[in-house]
Design a protein around this motif. Structure first.
Motif, PDB file in Angstrom:
ATOM      1  N   GLU A 199      27.659  32.516  43.297  1.00 29.42           N
ATOM      2  CA  GLU A 199      28.939  31.874  42.997  1.00 29.42           C
ATOM      3  C   GLU A 199      29.735  32.638  41.943  1.00 29.42           C
ATOM      4  O   GLU A 199      30.233  32.058  40.987  1.00 29.42           O
ATOM      5  N   ASN A 200      29.864  33.940  42.147  1.00 27.88           N
ATOM      6  CA  ASN A 200      30.696  34.711  41.231  1.00 27.88           C
ATOM      7  C   ASN A 200      31.248  35.951  41.924  1.00 27.88           C
ATOM      8  O   ASN A 200      30.715  36.408  42.926  1.00 27.88           O
ATOM      9  N   PHE A 201      32.337  36.456  41.372  1.00 27.90           N
ATOM     10  CA  PHE A 201      32.942  37.690  41.847  1.00 27.90           C
ATOM     11  C   PHE A 201      32.954  38.683  40.700  1.00 27.90           C
ATOM     12  O   PHE A 201      33.066  38.300  39.536  1.00 27.90           O
ATOM     13  N   THR A 202      32.857  39.973  41.013  1.00 30.13           N
ATOM     14  CA  THR A 202      33.077  41.008  40.015  1.00 30.13           C
ATOM     15  C   THR A 202      34.394  41.687  40.345  1.00 30.13           C
ATOM     16  O   THR A 202      34.830  41.694  41.504  1.00 30.13           O
ATOM     17  N   TYR A 203      35.032  42.244  39.336  1.00 29.16           N
ATOM     18  CA  TYR A 203      36.332  42.875  39.525  1.00 29.16           C
ATOM     19  C   TYR A 203      36.482  43.973  38.492  1.00 29.16           C
ATOM     20  O   TYR A 203      35.812  44.000  37.476  1.00 29.16           O
ATOM     21  N   THR A 204      37.372  44.904  38.787  1.00 36.13           N
ATOM     22  CA  THR A 204      37.670  45.974  37.851  1.00 36.13           C
ATOM     23  C   THR A 204      39.180  46.053  37.695  1.00 36.13           C
ATOM     24  O   THR A 204      39.925  45.504  38.494  1.00 36.13           O
ATOM     25  N   GLY A 205      39.599  46.725  36.663  1.00 35.27           N
ATOM     26  CA  GLY A 205      41.023  46.903  36.446  1.00 35.27           C
ATOM     27  C   GLY A 205      41.509  46.139  35.236  1.00 35.27           C
ATOM     28  O   GLY A 205      40.773  45.353  34.631  1.00 35.27           O
ATOM     29  N   LYS A 206      42.759  46.388  34.891  1.00 29.68           N
ATOM     30  CA  LYS A 206      43.364  45.716  33.745  1.00 29.68           C
ATOM     31  C   LYS A 206      44.177  44.514  34.210  1.00 29.68           C
ATOM     32  O   LYS A 206      44.691  44.487  35.322  1.00 29.68           O
ATOM     33  N   LYS A 214      47.332  42.857  45.321  1.00 30.85           N
ATOM     34  CA  LYS A 214      46.364  41.807  45.001  1.00 30.85           C
ATOM     35  C   LYS A 214      45.193  42.396  44.235  1.00 30.85           C
ATOM     36  O   LYS A 214      44.865  43.568  44.377  1.00 30.85           O
ATOM     37  N   TRP A 215      44.546  41.558  43.418  1.00 28.84           N
ATOM     38  CA  TRP A 215      43.379  41.994  42.666  1.00 28.84           C
ATOM     39  C   TRP A 215      42.187  42.127  43.605  1.00 28.84           C
ATOM     40  O   TRP A 215      41.916  41.249  44.407  1.00 28.84           O
ATOM     41  N   LEU A 216      41.461  43.220  43.488  1.00 33.45           N
ATOM     42  CA  LEU A 216      40.317  43.492  44.353  1.00 33.45           C
ATOM     43  C   LEU A 216      39.052  42.889  43.745  1.00 33.45           C
ATOM     44  O   LEU A 216      38.743  43.118  42.582  1.00 33.45           O
ATOM     45  N   LEU A 217      38.337  42.126  44.555  1.00 34.77           N
ATOM     46  CA  LEU A 217      37.098  41.471  44.128  1.00 34.77           C
ATOM     47  C   LEU A 217      35.925  41.974  44.955  1.00 34.77           C
ATOM     48  O   LEU A 217      36.088  42.392  46.092  1.00 34.77           O
ATOM     49  N   VAL A 218      34.741  41.872  44.364  1.00 37.97           N
ATOM     50  CA  VAL A 218      33.486  42.132  45.074  1.00 37.97           C
ATOM     51  C   VAL A 218      32.647  40.872  44.907  1.00 37.97           C
ATOM     52  O   VAL A 218      32.395  40.441  43.777  1.00 37.97           O
ATOM     53  N   THR A 255      36.961  44.592  53.769  1.00 39.71           N
ATOM     54  CA  THR A 255      36.658  43.899  55.030  1.00 39.71           C
ATOM     55  C   THR A 255      35.161  43.677  55.234  1.00 39.71           C
ATOM     56  O   THR A 255      34.770  42.652  55.800  1.00 39.71           O
ATOM     57  N   GLU A 256      34.329  44.588  54.753  1.00 38.04           N
ATOM     58  CA  GLU A 256      32.877  44.406  54.940  1.00 38.04           C
ATOM     59  C   GLU A 256      32.314  43.285  54.063  1.00 38.04           C
ATOM     60  O   GLU A 256      31.210  42.805  54.298  1.00 38.04           O
ATOM     61  N   HIS A 257      33.072  42.836  53.064  1.00 32.95           N
ATOM     62  CA  HIS A 257      32.622  41.758  52.177  1.00 32.95           C
ATOM     63  C   HIS A 257      33.276  40.413  52.482  1.00 32.95           C
ATOM     64  O   HIS A 257      33.016  39.432  51.792  1.00 32.95           O
ATOM     65  N   LYS A 258      34.120  40.335  53.499  1.00 30.08           N
ATOM     66  CA  LYS A 258      34.912  39.126  53.742  1.00 30.08           C
ATOM     67  C   LYS A 258      34.050  37.880  53.993  1.00 30.08           C
ATOM     68  O   LYS A 258      34.294  36.830  53.411  1.00 30.08           O
ATOM     69  N   VAL A 308      30.862  32.764  48.823  1.00 28.77           N
ATOM     70  CA  VAL A 308      30.901  32.722  47.360  1.00 28.77           C
ATOM     71  C   VAL A 308      32.062  31.845  46.881  1.00 28.77           C
ATOM     72  O   VAL A 308      31.903  31.042  45.959  1.00 28.77           O
ATOM     73  N   LEU A 309      33.221  31.972  47.524  1.00 29.85           N
ATOM     74  CA  LEU A 309      34.375  31.158  47.132  1.00 29.85           C
ATOM     75  C   LEU A 309      34.092  29.673  47.304  1.00 29.85           C
ATOM     76  O   LEU A 309      34.386  28.868  46.415  1.00 29.85           O
ATOM     77  N   ARG A 310      33.491  29.287  48.415  1.00 27.79           N
ATOM     78  CA  ARG A 310      33.166  27.868  48.627  1.00 27.79           C
ATOM     79  C   ARG A 310      32.144  27.376  47.595  1.00 27.79           C
ATOM     80  O   ARG A 310      32.244  26.255  47.111  1.00 27.79           O
ATOM     81  N   ASN A 311      31.163  28.221  47.261  1.00 30.97           N
ATOM     82  CA  ASN A 311      30.186  27.845  46.237  1.00 30.97           C
ATOM     83  C   ASN A 311      30.866  27.651  44.884  1.00 30.97           C
ATOM     84  O   ASN A 311      30.551  26.706  44.151  1.00 30.97           O
ATOM     85  N   MET A 312      31.794  28.545  44.536  1.00 26.95           N
ATOM     86  CA  MET A 312      32.524  28.402  43.273  1.00 26.95           C
ATOM     87  C   MET A 312      33.359  27.129  43.277  1.00 26.95           C
ATOM     88  O   MET A 312      33.412  26.406  42.279  1.00 26.95           O
TER      89      MET A 312
END
Length: 162
Positions: free
Chosen positions: A36-43, A27-31, A108-111, A117-121
């Motif tokens: 109301e936004n997520f940051t992510y890294t990777g291709k 799965k893609w890792l999000l922060v 897990t510390e960001h769950k 954030v997901l509900r706000n989005m």
């Protein structure tokens, strides 16, 4: 030199279960961000808002009855999604959220923050779905048939008839 062929992107699609990641590591890792936004890294990471918007359209409950025997209501806010039933899920909102978490993960510390954030989005993108309609004034174009492609002059003539 020949001009480049124009690539027209289609509507965002929700991946079916065969294309979903099989393990948590795939799965893609999000922060989660602040509101109301997520940051992510990777291709090749799918933008989270794209999947949320596609899931909101896919799991739209349409007309639903909030109270048994009550009057039907059209679902157009995230609060409607949270109340409206959807087959196989507790609600339409539950369907959207579960589909999202089948494709993404957070540490897990960001769950807890990620759920907020997901509900706000979802709340924001549900409102925007009505602005993404064909006529931008919150009403369907009754003079057009669904699934039929029209040229721009035909659309302009159709709007003039409203």
């Amino acid at each position: 030199m020949a001009p480049k062929k124009l690539r027209i992107r289609g509507e965002a699609q929700v991946p079916d279960e065969s294309k979903e990641p099989a393990t948590e590591d795939e799965k893609w890792l999000l922060v989660p961000g602040k509101i109301e936004n997520f940051t992510y890294t990777g291709k090749n990471v799918r933008v989270p808002g794209s999947l949320i918007g596609a899931a909101i359209r896919k799991y739209w409950p349409g007309m639903y009855t909030p109270v048994l025997g009550g009057e039907s209501k059209l679902a157009y806010t995230w609060e409607d999604y949270e109340i409206a039933p959807y087959p196989g899920f507790a609600s339409a909102a539950d369907a959207v959220i579960k589909k999202f978490w089948r494709n993404y993960r957070v540490a897990t510390e960001h769950k807890d923050r990620a759920d907020v954030v997901l509900r706000n989005m979802c709340r924001k993108l549900t409102r925007q779905q009505w602005y993404n309609r064909e006529d931008h004034v919150h009403r369907p174009l009754l003079c057009f048939e669904q699934g039929v492609r029209y040229t721009k002059p035909e659309i302009v003539r159709g709007l003039a008839r409203l």
